[in-house]
Design a protein around this motif. Structure first.
Motif, PDB file in Angstrom:
ATOM      1  N   ILE A 288     -36.467   6.234-169.225  1.00 46.40           N
ATOM      2  CA  ILE A 288     -37.454   7.169-169.762  1.00 46.40           C
ATOM      3  C   ILE A 288     -37.954   8.049-168.625  1.00 46.40           C
ATOM      4  N   ILE A 289     -37.833   9.369-168.822  1.00 48.13           N
ATOM      5  CA  ILE A 289     -38.268  10.335-167.821  1.00 48.13           C
ATOM      6  C   ILE A 289     -39.643  10.865-168.206  1.00 48.13           C
ATOM      7  N   MET A 290     -40.532  10.954-167.207  1.00 50.65           N
ATOM      8  CA  MET A 290     -41.894  11.441-167.427  1.00 50.65           C
ATOM      9  C   MET A 290     -42.378  12.189-166.198  1.00 50.65           C
ATOM     10  N   HIS A 291     -43.597  12.710-166.258  1.00 49.19           N
ATOM     11  CA  HIS A 291     -44.212  13.319-165.075  1.00 49.19           C
ATOM     12  C   HIS A 291     -45.612  12.762-164.903  1.00 49.19           C
ATOM     13  N   THR A 292     -46.149  12.903-163.688  1.00 50.57           N
ATOM     14  CA  THR A 292     -47.447  12.304-163.383  1.00 50.57           C
ATOM     15  C   THR A 292     -48.631  13.176-163.770  1.00 50.57           C
ATOM     16  N   VAL A 293     -48.398  14.455-164.046  1.00 52.08           N
ATOM     17  CA  VAL A 293     -49.472  15.413-164.336  1.00 52.08           C
ATOM     18  C   VAL A 293     -50.505  15.378-163.202  1.00 52.08           C
ATOM     19  N   SER A 294     -49.993  15.447-161.995  1.00 49.20           N
ATOM     20  CA  SER A 294     -50.826  15.471-160.796  1.00 49.20           C
ATOM     21  C   SER A 294     -50.350  16.621-159.919  1.00 49.20           C
ATOM     22  N   SER A 295     -50.948  16.749-158.762  1.00 51.79           N
ATOM     23  CA  SER A 295     -50.468  17.750-157.813  1.00 51.79           C
ATOM     24  C   SER A 295     -49.045  17.392-157.398  1.00 51.79           C
ATOM     25  N   PRO A 296     -48.209  18.394-157.165  1.00 49.28           N
ATOM     26  CA  PRO A 296     -46.853  18.114-156.695  1.00 49.28           C
ATOM     27  C   PRO A 296     -46.874  17.722-155.218  1.00 49.28           C
ATOM     28  N   CYS A 297     -45.765  17.244-154.729  1.00 46.98           N
ATOM     29  CA  CYS A 297     -45.638  16.949-153.300  1.00 46.98           C
ATOM     30  C   CYS A 297     -44.240  17.337-152.853  1.00 46.98           C
ATOM     31  N   ASN A 298     -44.135  17.805-151.624  1.00 45.96           N
ATOM     32  CA  ASN A 298     -42.839  18.247-151.109  1.00 45.96           C
ATOM     33  C   ASN A 298     -42.528  17.745-149.717  1.00 45.96           C
ATOM     34  N   THR A 299     -43.448  16.989-149.111  1.00 42.15           N
ATOM     35  CA  THR A 299     -43.182  16.419-147.791  1.00 42.15           C
ATOM     36  C   THR A 299     -43.315  14.903-147.886  1.00 42.15           C
ATOM     37  N   ASP A 300     -42.749  14.213-146.917  1.00 36.95           N
ATOM     38  CA  ASP A 300     -42.830  12.752-146.916  1.00 36.95           C
ATOM     39  C   ASP A 300     -44.290  12.291-146.888  1.00 36.95           C
ATOM     40  N   GLN A 301     -45.108  12.925-146.074  1.00 34.85           N
ATOM     41  CA  GLN A 301     -46.521  12.537-145.967  1.00 34.85           C
ATOM     42  C   GLN A 301     -47.281  12.758-147.266  1.00 34.85           C
ATOM     43  N   THR A 302     -47.138  13.947-147.857  1.00 37.86           N
ATOM     44  CA  THR A 302     -47.897  14.218-149.082  1.00 37.86           C
ATOM     45  C   THR A 302     -47.383  13.389-150.252  1.00 37.86           C
ATOM     46  N   CYS A 303     -46.090  13.125-150.304  1.00 40.59           N
ATOM     47  CA  CYS A 303     -45.566  12.308-151.404  1.00 40.59           C
ATOM     48  C   CYS A 303     -46.041  10.862-151.293  1.00 40.59           C
TER      49      CYS A 303
END
Length: 193
Positions: free
Chosen positions: A49-64
Motif C-alpha cells: 500500500i502506497i501512501m504519503h505523510t502529508v508533511s513537509s518534504p525532505c531532500n537531504t539525509d539530515q532533513t529526512c
C-alpha cells in the motif's frame, strides 16, 4: 573406512547488516526509538500500500532523518501507537527509512495492516510530484522484498485511497503508481467488505 570430518562455520552478522535488508536506513542509523510493542507479520504478503505523510518534504539525509524522527514522535506521543505506522518511509533523497519493516505489523491502513506492507513517501503529493530518486527507491525496495521472500511473487500495489476514505497517496503520486506494472485497480480478494 574413511571418516569425513565436517566443519560447520557459524557466522554472526552485525545487527545492522541483518536489518539493512534491501538497503534500508535502519532505525539505529536515523536515531529512532525502539517500538513499545511488536506483532510479527505473517509473510510473504501479497499487498503493498502506497501512501504519503502529508508533511513537509525532505531532500537531504539530515532533513529526512529528522522528518522520520518527528513522524515517529507523532505516532508514539499523539496517536499512542507502538511505533511508526508505515512499514517504510521514502525521502526525496531516494533513501528508504525503516519503520516496522518487513517483519512487524505496521499501523498505516486500518483493516489492512496484518496483510500488507505500507510504504509512505515523505511529503504531500496532492500538488507536488515525488522525486525520481524517491520513485526509484520505492521500486527497488518492492523488487528486493519480492526477491527476499517478504512479498509474494504475484504481489499487488495499490494506493491507500483505493482501500479507505483518504486522499493518500496524493493525486500526483497516485498518478505515478497507476503506471507501475504491479499496480492493480481490481480489488477483488483485496478489499475488505
Amino acid at each position: 573406512m574413511i571418516r569425513v570430518l565436517s566443519v560447520f562455520v557459524i557466522m554472526i552478522l552485525p545487527k545492522d547488516f541483518v536489518l539493512a535488508d534491501c538497503g534500508v536506513v535502519t532505525r539505529e542509523q536515523w536515531d529512532g526509538l525502539s517500538p513499545t510493542r511488536v506483532e510479527y507479520l505473517p509473510r510473504p504478503v501479497g499487498l503493498v500500500i502506497i501512501m504519503h505523510t502529508v508533511s513537509s518534504p525532505c531532500n537531504t539525509d539530515q532533513t529526512c532523518a529528522a522528518q522520520v524522527r518527528n513522524l515517529q514522535t507523532y505516532f508514539l506521543d499523539q496517536l499512542n501507537y507502538w511505533d511508526l505506522g508505515p512499514s517504510f518511509l521514502i525521502g526525496g533523497n531516494g533513501k528508504v527509512y525503516e519503520g516496522p519493516g518487513w517483519l512487524h505489523v505496521g499501523a498505516h491502513t486500518y483493516g489492512y495492516n496484518r496483510k500488507s506492507i505500507g510504504i509512505s513517501f515523505i511529503g504531500n503529493f496532492n500538488n507536488d510530484k515525488p522525486t525520481p530518486e524517491a520513485l526509484a527507491a520505492a521500486k527497488a525496495l518492492i523488487k528486493c522484498g519480492m526477491t527476499k521472500g517478504h512479498l509474494k511473487r504475484d504481489y499487488k500495489v495499490v494506493g491507500a485511497r483505493q482501500l479507505i476514505a483518504t486522499e493518500s497517496p496524493g493525486r500526483k503520486l497516485y498518478q505515478e503508481i497507476r503506471n507501475w506494472p504491479d499496480w492493480t485497480d481490481n480489488l477483488d480478494g483485496i478489499k475488505n467488505n
